[in-house]
Design an enzyme around this catalytic site. Structure first.
Site, PDB file in Angstrom:
ATOM      1  N   THR A 173       0.847  -1.204   0.000  1.00  0.00           N
ATOM      2  CA  THR A 173       0.000   0.000   0.000  1.00  0.00           C
ATOM      3  C   THR A 173       0.877   1.246   0.000  1.00  0.00           C
ATOM      4  OG1 THR A 173      -1.852  -1.033   1.108  1.00  0.00           O
ATOM      5  CG2 THR A 173      -1.516   1.285   1.585  1.00  0.00           C
ATOM      6  N   VAL A 184     -13.317  -4.386   2.150  1.00  0.00           N
ATOM      7  CA  VAL A 184     -12.711  -3.056   2.242  1.00  0.00           C
ATOM      8  C   VAL A 184     -11.719  -3.079   3.394  1.00  0.00           C
ATOM      9  CG1 VAL A 184     -13.152  -0.614   2.722  1.00  0.00           C
ATOM     10  CG2 VAL A 184     -14.754  -1.901   1.302  1.00  0.00           C
ATOM     11  N   GLY A 199      -0.581  -2.417   6.252  1.00  0.00           N
ATOM     12  CA  GLY A 199      -0.516  -3.685   6.975  1.00  0.00           C
ATOM     13  C   GLY A 199      -1.812  -4.443   6.836  1.00  0.00           C
ATOM     14  N   GLY A 206      -5.139  -4.971   7.154  1.00  0.00           N
ATOM     15  CA  GLY A 206      -6.168  -3.966   7.398  1.00  0.00           C
ATOM     16  C   GLY A 206      -7.194  -4.299   8.458  1.00  0.00           C
TER      17      GLY A 206
HETATM   18  N1  ASP Z   1      -3.796  -2.071   4.735  1.00  0.00           N
HETATM   19  C1  ASP Z   1      -4.112  -2.554   3.426  1.00  0.00           C
HETATM   20  C2  ASP Z   1      -5.396  -3.299   3.468  1.00  0.00           C
HETATM   21  O1  ASP Z   1      -5.603  -4.064   4.383  1.00  0.00           O
HETATM   22  C3  ASP Z   1      -3.065  -3.430   2.840  1.00  0.00           C
HETATM   23  C4  ASP Z   1      -1.683  -2.846   2.858  1.00  0.00           C
HETATM   24  O2  ASP Z   1      -1.362  -2.009   3.682  1.00  0.00           O
HETATM   25  O3  ASP Z   1      -0.896  -3.236   2.013  1.00  0.00           O
HETATM   26  O4  ASP Z   1      -6.179  -3.150   2.562  1.00  0.00           O
END
Ligand code: ASP
Length: 375
Positions: free
Chosen positions: A240, A269, A292, A294
């Site tokens: 992300t 989501v 991270g 989510g």
């Molecule tokens: N936090 C994001 C999610 O869970 C994923 C990521 O941070 O790569 O959608």
């Protein structure tokens, strides 16, 4: 920041309280110099009290191991981070707002297939790209976000449009896409988001996850243990992207954009577009962008909790961020990291994974980018 936390827990009980004031700043200075783990970057112009500007970005946290990285790939990631920092810095330097700077930095990373946002978004279990993004203005507490968009080239611009041009905070799916189109955001065919690397990742994860999928198709199973939610992502490099900034006026802003997690279920989501979970900004405290697993960041309302710890518990941004990332998130079983800038320009970038793509640029134009724990 981590070093600072370690130092305080190891030594503070052993020394007289009087030394606390002397030792901590000194240790932070020595261990944090040239490092992205701790920094106090913004000085105040005593005459005008105007904050000097700064931008911090991340390109995701996860299992990022030097042993699995080629020098070429590492250079490409660092170049991608640098380009994003330069885009935001140009805006801040010319007196532009932190909002414009974080949007611009995130947009550059959305256009880079290396990152899991925009062009490089990961695939859902159904083989689609469903993206989430959010942006927040620390001065006004206005915010905008989109979830599950599939045809908006730069989801962060759609989030900005929701904030600036609607009375809403979060819009999802086809409605968000219709609104983004009306607001003038660039619309692309879903095939624009296809990248071979991400497709291969999906196939790999699907294969490893076949047992779990069978369980999921059993309608008698209503609640899976929390740990099952992310089996597919155990070895995942999250990817992300996010940015936080403080501008010449001392205003804070935060932005986050993501494709979510590989093999996520239709309609899932994550935390990124949830204001207070993955994204938050408040001039009274700090600006935060998380990355991270989510589900854990949503359940712990990580970004707003960091802000609350600062506001109501008087914690520093480093301590508040460490509390959530090094203690609360892992305690629940999650992993990831965040970037934060406080109203005085102190920054924190804790992560509890092997690595986190990250970087910062200060008012003097000094750019630093790092990937692993050490650098
Ligand atoms: N936090 C994001 C999610 O869970 C994923 C990521 O941070 O790569 O959608």
């Amino acid at each position: 920041m981590q070093q600072e936390a370690e130092i305080s827990s190891k030594f503070i009980p052993k020394v007289h309280k009087m030394f606390k004031r002397l030792i901590l700043p000194f240790a932070a200075l020595v261990m944090g110099s040239g490092s992205l783990m701790a920094a106090s970057g913004v000085e105040r112009d005593s005459a005008t009290q105007k904050t000097r500007y700064m931008l911090v970005i991340h390109g995701g946290a996860g299992t990022i191991l030097k042993s699995q990285m080629t020098p070429e790939k590492e250079a490409a990631y660092k170049a991608g981070l640098t380009k994003a920092l330069e885009a935001g810095y140009t805006i801040l330097k010319s007196g532009g707002s932190s909002l414009d700077a974080v949007e611009a930095a995130v947009k550059v990373m959305e256009d880079n297939p290396l990152f899991n946002a925009g062009k490089g978004a990961v695939f859902t279990n159904e083989g689609r790209n469903e993206m989430d993004a959010a942006i927040m203005n620390g001065k006004t507490l206005q915010a905008g976000a989109v979830a599950g968009v599939t045809v908006v080239k730069n989801p962060i611009t759609a989030a900005r449009a929701v904030m600036d041009k609607s009375q809403h905070v979060l819009m999802f799916g086809p409605g968000a896409e219709k609104f983004a189109k009306q607001a003038g955001c660039e619309i692309v065919d879903p095939s624009y988001f296809y990248t071979e690397d991400r497709w291969k990742s999906l196939l790999k994860v699907r294969a490893a996850d076949s047992t779990k999928m069978q369980l999921d198709h059993d309608s008698t199973i209503q609640h899976k243990p929390a740990t099952k939610l992310g089996v597919e992502n155990k070895d995942h490099k999250f990817g992300t992207v996010g940015a936080v900034a403080i501008d010449k006026q001392g205003n804070l802003a935060a932005a986050t954009s993501t494709g979510g997690m590989t093999n996520k279920k239709f309609g899932r989501v994550g935390d990124s577009p949830i204001i207070g979970a993955g994204t938050y900004a408040n001039n009274a405290t700090c600006a935060i962008s998380c990355t991270g697993w989510g589900e854990y960041f949503i359940r712990l309302v990580v970004a707003k909790t960091v802000s609350d710890l600062m506001e109501y518990k008087n914690m520093s941004v480093a301590d508040a961020a460490a509390e959530m990332i090094m203690k609360q998130v892992p305690k629940l079983g999650g992993d990831g990291g965040l970037i934060a800038i406080d109203k005085d320009g102190n920054i924190a970038m804790p992560f509890n994974t092997a690595g986190m793509y990250r970087g910062s640029v200060t008012a003097d134009g000094k750019i630093e980018v790092s990937i692993y724990k050490e650098n």
